[in-house]
Scaffold this motif. Structure first.
Motif, PDB file in Angstrom:
ATOM      1  N   ASN A  25       0.797  -1.183   0.040  1.00 24.86           N
ATOM      2  CA  ASN A  25      -0.106  -0.100   0.157  1.00 24.86           C
ATOM      3  C   ASN A  25       0.854   1.223  -0.111  1.00 24.86           C
ATOM      4  OD1 ASN A  25      -2.506   1.133  -0.011  1.00 24.86           O
ATOM      5  ND2 ASN A  25      -2.346   1.699   2.375  1.00 24.86           N
ATOM      6  N   PHE A  93     -15.169  -7.345  -9.244  1.00 19.74           N
ATOM      7  CA  PHE A  93     -13.987  -7.393  -8.283  1.00 19.74           C
ATOM      8  C   PHE A  93     -13.718  -8.909  -8.269  1.00 19.74           C
ATOM      9  CE2 PHE A  93     -14.859  -2.821  -6.595  1.00 19.74           C
ATOM     10  CZ  PHE A  93     -13.423  -2.530  -6.747  1.00 19.74           C
ATOM     11  N   TYR A  97      -9.894 -10.575  -8.559  1.00 19.93           N
ATOM     12  CA  TYR A  97      -9.303 -10.963  -7.300  1.00 19.93           C
ATOM     13  C   TYR A  97      -8.779 -12.394  -7.735  1.00 19.93           C
ATOM     14  CZ  TYR A  97     -10.280  -7.041  -4.430  1.00 19.93           C
ATOM     15  OH  TYR A  97     -10.357  -5.685  -3.921  1.00 19.93           O
ATOM     16  N   ILE A 102      -5.392  -6.276 -10.508  1.00 19.14           N
ATOM     17  CA  ILE A 102      -5.310  -5.004  -9.499  1.00 19.14           C
ATOM     18  C   ILE A 102      -6.302  -4.323 -10.205  1.00 19.14           C
ATOM     19  CG2 ILE A 102      -3.263  -5.031  -8.235  1.00 19.14           C
ATOM     20  CD1 ILE A 102      -1.949  -3.192 -10.626  1.00 19.14           C
ATOM     21  N   ASN A 119      -8.270  -2.058  -7.302  1.00 20.03           N
ATOM     22  CA  ASN A 119      -7.347  -1.823  -5.916  1.00 20.03           C
ATOM     23  C   ASN A 119      -5.977  -2.062  -6.222  1.00 20.03           C
ATOM     24  OD1 ASN A 119      -6.639  -2.547  -3.312  1.00 20.03           O
ATOM     25  ND2 ASN A 119      -8.239  -4.171  -2.687  1.00 20.03           N
ATOM     26  N   ARG A 124      -8.413  -9.001  -1.524  1.00 20.89           N
ATOM     27  CA  ARG A 124      -9.706  -8.545  -0.914  1.00 20.89           C
ATOM     28  C   ARG A 124      -9.598  -8.228   0.617  1.00 20.89           C
ATOM     29  NH1 ARG A 124     -14.395  -9.991  -2.970  1.00 20.89           N
ATOM     30  NH2 ARG A 124     -13.696 -11.602  -4.476  1.00 20.89           N
ATOM     31  N   GLY A 127      -6.289  -2.707   1.230  1.00 20.14           N
ATOM     32  CA  GLY A 127      -5.941  -1.724   0.296  1.00 20.14           C
ATOM     33  C   GLY A 127      -7.495  -0.848   0.409  1.00 20.14           C
ATOM     34  N   GLU A 128      -7.807  -0.086  -1.041  1.00 15.84           N
ATOM     35  CA  GLU A 128      -8.851   0.536  -1.154  1.00 15.84           C
ATOM     36  C   GLU A 128      -9.549   0.319  -2.547  1.00 15.84           C
ATOM     37  OE1 GLU A 128     -10.504   5.289  -0.697  1.00 15.84           O
ATOM     38  OE2 GLU A 128      -8.257   4.950  -0.867  1.00 15.84           O
ATOM     39  N   GLU A 129     -10.702  -0.384  -2.516  1.00 14.78           N
ATOM     40  CA  GLU A 129     -11.552  -0.444  -3.863  1.00 14.78           C
ATOM     41  C   GLU A 129     -12.076   0.664  -4.287  1.00 14.78           C
ATOM     42  OE1 GLU A 129     -14.310  -3.581  -2.681  1.00 14.78           O
ATOM     43  OE2 GLU A 129     -12.759  -5.255  -3.006  1.00 14.78           O
TER      44      GLU A 129
END
Length: 253
Positions: A25, A93, A97, A102, A119, A124, A127-129
């Motif tokens: 991150n 998503f 994943y 990403i 992301n 899953r 981080g930030e979706e």
């Protein structure tokens, strides 16, 4: 605040914009600013918007591989923000994943609308979706960085692509609320790759001629695979391509 990936590392960092192993991150910078304006702030004629039929899908979604014509079709704006759109985002998503990705754009799963998810951490729950509907590019940096990109729609193919280090965009979220986002480092790279998909542009069209020539045979192999699988001629032929058709910026012209 997270630090930006140092420029000397960017040149050595291998990137698969739709299929990359998790990146820490700390290697990206992202800021969001919401706006009270809604989807009505985006002006477009009615015939540019997707119908309910355009947004229909069956799970599980499958990746469209080059030269699938869905990767070149016009991607319509989204004007309906309902449970079906949320389910589509969730399914995208899931595919992302499951393939260690990403980022993913809707046309890559055969749905020709202006939608992408990503992301940068690639895990899953970490981080930030980010969900971007009908994204538009505002500002971009003059400084450009080379990454070694790949794409789920081009399995096993990689090549260096030069793109701006920073972009600022406007978009809608999954509820139809407008927001602005500033991206640099890896998220900026992911966005630009996926934004190209929304314009019907494929990553090899951003490559220098010598880089493109180095993967020409692999692209031809995908065309042959398509013909053998479908029984139809490839909708495009690399062998007839002489020069790149798109500039180094955004869009086709």
């Amino acid at each position: 605040m997270a630090s930006i990936l140092p420029s000397h590392l960017l040149h050595h960092h291998h990137l698969r914009c739709s299929a990359l192993a998790a990146i820490p991150n700390r290697f990206f910078y992202l800021t969001l600013s919401s706006s009270s304006r809604t989807k009505s702030a985006f002006s477009a004629s009615q015939n540019e918007f997707a119908s309910l039929g355009d947004l229909e899908f069956e799970a599980p979604l499958k990746i469209a591989k080059y030269p699938d014509p869905k990767l070149r079709k016009k991607n319509k704006r989204i004007g309906t923000f309902d449970d079906n759109l949320k389910k589509l985002v969730d399914e995208m998503f899931d595919v992302m994943y499951e393939t260690d990705g990403i980022g993913l754009s809707a046309p890559q799963v055969g749905i020709n609308v202006q939608l992408m998810v990503f992301n940068p951490v690639g895990e899953r729950g970490e981080g930030e979706e980010i969900v971007l509907v009908n994204p538009r590019v505002g500002k971009r940096s003059l400084n450009r960085t080379i990454y070694n990109e790949g794409c789920l729609s081009f399995p096993g193919i990689r090549g260096d692509v030069k793109r701006p280090e920073y972009v600022k965009i406007d978009a809608l979220d999954v509820k139809g609320k407008r927001f602005s986002v500033s991206l640099s480092g890896l998220p900026a790279r992911i966005f630009q790759h996926e934004f190209d998909h929304l314009q019907g542009i494929l990553f090899f069209e951003r490559m220098a001629d010598e880089v493109f020539d180095s993967i020409r045979g692999q692209l031809q192999a995908l065309e042959i695979e398509y013909e053998e699988m479908t029984g139809f001629p490839s909708p495009e032929k690399i062998e007839s391509r002489r020069t790149r058709k798109v500039p180094s910026g955004f869009g086709k012209s």
